[in-house]
Scaffold this motif. Structure first.
Motif, PDB file in Angstrom:
ATOM      1  N   HIS A 224       4.695  -0.518  -6.440  1.00 31.41           N
ATOM      2  CA  HIS A 224       5.146   0.872  -6.438  1.00 31.41           C
ATOM      3  C   HIS A 224       4.622   1.546  -5.181  1.00 31.41           C
ATOM      4  N   TRP A 225       5.365   2.513  -4.671  1.00 33.54           N
ATOM      5  CA  TRP A 225       4.964   3.142  -3.412  1.00 33.54           C
ATOM      6  C   TRP A 225       3.602   3.816  -3.473  1.00 33.54           C
ATOM      7  N   ARG A 226       3.158   4.185  -4.646  1.00 32.66           N
ATOM      8  CA  ARG A 226       1.833   4.802  -4.753  1.00 32.66           C
ATOM      9  C   ARG A 226       0.706   3.788  -4.555  1.00 32.66           C
ATOM     10  N   ASP A 227       1.016   2.488  -4.672  1.00 31.65           N
ATOM     11  CA  ASP A 227      -0.019   1.452  -4.706  1.00 31.65           C
ATOM     12  C   ASP A 227      -0.107   0.612  -3.436  1.00 31.65           C
ATOM     13  N   VAL A 228       0.525   1.050  -2.356  1.00 34.20           N
ATOM     14  CA  VAL A 228       0.537   0.234  -1.135  1.00 34.20           C
ATOM     15  C   VAL A 228      -0.869   0.033  -0.575  1.00 34.20           C
ATOM     16  N   LEU A 229      -1.644   1.090  -0.441  1.00 31.08           N
ATOM     17  CA  LEU A 229      -2.984   0.946   0.125  1.00 31.08           C
ATOM     18  C   LEU A 229      -3.851   0.042  -0.743  1.00 31.08           C
ATOM     19  N   ARG A 230      -3.731   0.158  -2.045  1.00 35.45           N
ATOM     20  CA  ARG A 230      -4.496  -0.723  -2.946  1.00 35.45           C
ATOM     21  C   ARG A 230      -4.135  -2.186  -2.703  1.00 35.45           C
ATOM     22  N   ALA A 231      -2.839  -2.445  -2.493  1.00 32.37           N
ATOM     23  CA  ALA A 231      -2.412  -3.811  -2.193  1.00 32.37           C
ATOM     24  C   ALA A 231      -3.009  -4.280  -0.866  1.00 32.37           C
ATOM     25  N   LEU A 232      -3.010  -3.415   0.138  1.00 36.12           N
ATOM     26  CA  LEU A 232      -3.559  -3.776   1.443  1.00 36.12           C
ATOM     27  C   LEU A 232      -5.072  -3.983   1.386  1.00 36.12           C
TER      28      LEU A 232
END
Length: 243
Positions: A224-232
């Protein structure tokens, strides 16, 4: 300890950064959130390339022109390119406004048909910039070709040797047949058959999975777009795409 991404290609999905049911409409909440996350990633030392989709700009324009004129010729390709340049300006403005040194690479300047030379993208990445490119229409031999942002993201990730490839969507990952997000998926696995909101001329989630799985990046996720930084940052969010 989660392993953070040192370098990444992030695809800002058209389903996230535009309102797909409303032609030519930016979803500023999602776009500005993605830009803020990109800013924090770059500030932490991450190397980043951004690819964005067409959403209610490019996809809508292709469908509209095909319906009204029966196909895409030079003028129609120019109109598709104009619509995508408009969206890309919004993306770059959002990124630069948050301190990200984003520079645009229109695909029709480095792709001849479906064959693309990503050297300019790598050159600017190595110079400390954040290259931005996007799905687009190009003309080759008098024929219109739609270049998918999903494919560009996967190919660029392999070309520049990115650790991670992250696709930002408006759903929390790839949904299984029961409608729940899958922790991991391969291109041939059963997934939910979702109806398309708005226009989509490049193949939907199954196409995205095939392209994502072709990347040489060590980690590929759809989130989800809210979770991009968490993925990175190495967190297990969304769905991991396996080869």
């Amino acid at each position: 300890m989660p392993t953070a991404c040192r370098s990444a290609v992030v695809k800002f999905g058209g389903s996230a950064i535009t309102v797909k049911s409303e032609p030519l409409t930016v979803n500023w909440e999602a776009l500005d959130s993605l830009s803020e996350q990109a800013s924090r990633y770059v500030a932490s030392g991450g190397r980043l390339v951004v690819v964005h989709g067409g959403g209610s700009f490019g996809h809508y324009m292709v469908e509209k022109l095909r319906a009204e004129r029966g196909g895409l010729g030079p003028l129609e390709v120019a109109e598709v390119q104009r619509s995508m340049a408009t969206l890309s300006l919004a993306v770059v403005s959002s990124l630069v406004g948050r301190g990200v040194p984003a520079v645009v690479h229109p695909p029709h300047t480095f792709c001849a048909g479906e064959t693309c030379d990503y050297s300019p993208v790598r050159r600017d990445l190595d110079a400390g910039l954040v290259p931005v490119t996007y799905g687009d229409g190009v003309l080759a031999g008098g024929r219109a070709i739609i270049i998918s942002g999903d494919r560009l993201a996967a190919q660029i990730a392999s070309f520049v040797g990115a650790d991670c490839l992250v696709y930002a969507s408006d759903v929390p990952g790839v949904l299984g047949p029961d409608g729940r997000p899958l922790r991991s998926v391969r291109p041939g696995d059963p997934i939910a058959e979702l109806g398309v909101r708005g226009s989509d001329v490049t193949g939907g989630m199954r196409y995205k999975l095939r392209e994502a799985a072709s990347s040489t990046s060590r980690l590929v996720r759809i989130v989800h777009w809210r979770d991009v930084l968490r993925a990175l940052q190495g967190e297990e969010v969304g769905t991991q795409v396996l080869p």
